[in-house]
Design an enzyme around this catalytic site. Sequence first.
Site, short mmCIF file in Angstrom:
data_model
loop_
_atom_site.label_atom_id
_atom_site.label_comp_id
_atom_site.label_asym_id
_atom_site.label_seq_id
_atom_site.Cartn_x
_atom_site.Cartn_y
_atom_site.Cartn_z
N TYR A 135 -1.27 3.84 0.71
CA TYR A 135 -0.69 4.27 1.99
C TYR A 135 -1.26 5.62 2.44
O TYR A 135 -1.12 6.00 3.59
CB TYR A 135 0.84 4.37 1.91
CG TYR A 135 1.55 3.05 1.71
CD1 TYR A 135 0.88 1.85 1.83
CD2 TYR A 135 2.89 3.01 1.40
CE1 TYR A 135 1.52 0.65 1.63
CE2 TYR A 135 3.55 1.80 1.20
CZ TYR A 135 2.87 0.63 1.32
OH TYR A 135 3.51 -0.56 1.13
N LYS A 190 -1.29 -2.77 -12.04
CA LYS A 190 -2.22 -3.89 -11.89
C LYS A 190 -3.51 -3.45 -12.57
O LYS A 190 -4.60 -3.47 -12.02
CB LYS A 190 -2.42 -4.18 -10.39
CG LYS A 190 -3.16 -5.45 -10.07
CD LYS A 190 -2.38 -6.72 -10.34
CE LYS A 190 -3.26 -7.93 -10.11
NZ LYS A 190 -2.67 -9.20 -10.56
N ASP A 222 2.39 -8.71 -10.50
CA ASP A 222 2.68 -10.11 -10.15
C ASP A 222 3.72 -10.69 -11.11
O ASP A 222 4.65 -11.39 -10.70
CB ASP A 222 1.40 -10.97 -10.13
CG ASP A 222 0.40 -10.60 -11.21
OD1 ASP A 222 0.63 -9.59 -11.91
OD2 ASP A 222 -0.59 -11.33 -11.39
N ASP A 246 7.39 -0.36 -2.94
CA ASP A 246 7.89 -0.76 -1.63
C ASP A 246 8.32 -2.23 -1.68
O ASP A 246 9.43 -2.61 -1.28
CB ASP A 246 6.74 -0.56 -0.62
CG ASP A 246 7.16 -0.67 0.82
OD1 ASP A 246 8.36 -0.85 1.08
OD2 ASP A 246 6.28 -0.58 1.70
N ASP A 250 12.44 -3.94 -2.36
CA ASP A 250 13.07 -4.84 -1.39
C ASP A 250 13.45 -6.16 -2.06
O ASP A 250 14.51 -6.73 -1.79
CB ASP A 250 12.14 -5.11 -0.21
CG ASP A 250 12.41 -4.17 0.96
OD1 ASP A 250 12.92 -3.05 0.71
OD2 ASP A 250 12.12 -4.55 2.11
#
Length: 356
Positions: A135, A190, A222, A246, A250
């Site tokens: 980001y 990752k 994942d 992020d 959620d």
Amino acid sequence: MKIAILPGDGIGTEIVAEAVKVLQALGLKFEMEQALVGGAAYEAHGHPLPESTLKLAKQADAILFGAVGDWKYDKLDRPLRPEQAILGLRKNLGLFANFRPAICYEELVGASSLKPELVSGLDILIIRELTGDIYFGQPRGRRTSPDGAFAGADEAFDTMRYTRPEVERIARVAFEAARKRSKRVTSVDKANVLETFQFWKDIVIEVHKDYPDVALDHMYVDNAAMQLVKEPKRFDVVVTGNMFGDILSDEASMLTGSIGMLPSASLNTQNQGLYEPSHGSAPDIAGKGIANPLATILSAAMMLRFSLNQTEAADRIEAAVKKVLAQGYRTADIYSPGTQKVSTAQMGQAVLKALS
Ligand code: NAD
């Protein structure tokens, strides 16, 4: 104790009003000052984060934030969009650690999309790094036309980047938090594909040497996304980067039934913090008086605990929320037959009553 109150847009004003009443009822001495932020600030001052609002936020010990945004601002240039206010506050205040607890209250087990036995007793803390990652990478993509479309462009790219101090400090925050809980941290990365996350993993392992009493394991993102819905109770503290955090936070929020229940805290190195519900401004229900104010009220409790050192007051609010749920009060988002449907203001009132 100075608190900046930034209600923002949509349901932000409705839910923050209830949290402010709860804070006022605690009998503590707060100095509270309110300011515009987001779309409301853009309308009044031409900018989503005016200088005066930023100044107030910087001077405060803590910020209670509602939500910002409305679809009517989608065509504005990106720097003027309401959501930029939250990024501006994070950047200017150095808020790097985002705490997102996902707790499934026993009374709301039926509201989860997962089977009751998977979520009953669930209590996870997701810690998301907020200032690095893709980001904030350089260089970023470039818009090629003024209306925001990538007309004629052949590619766009964002770079993923972390620095050693950024990873070290968020790892320390996670290990410290775990020491106050069940002493388990899962670092999500990752590392099998991305250099940035091999770097992340190696640094987390190094920092872990200072916390031998805390158990550490590593999981690819994942797999973490899958395990969160398969066996969510296997997690306790989860620490991860900005983008994975992020998405996973959620996902975790929905395990608990409603996003209207979930508080969050974003802290800097001085424990100054911004406290807000995990949800947005919900333009679809704004002005109807039906939004759930509990995520914001619980965010106020986190503020008392983390930034204002008022543990007892925080406990009182959290106990009051449990009590109103046990009494059967429900806003529309968590309503089920046999419970009592209440408005935003009625839910706030019920919490006030349960405080005493
Ligand atoms: P949202 O979280 O605002 O709403 C998603 C859904 O959840 C909606 O159906 C809404 O009615 C419901 N909901 C949210 N909070 C609720 C509550 N307290 N009680 C009951 N129901 C609730 O997400 P969205 O619709 O994708 O975004 C709306 C706006 O909010 C956008 O402009 C977005 O950019 C912004 N947003 C802001 C923040 C923030 O201020 N930090 C975070 C996320 C989204």
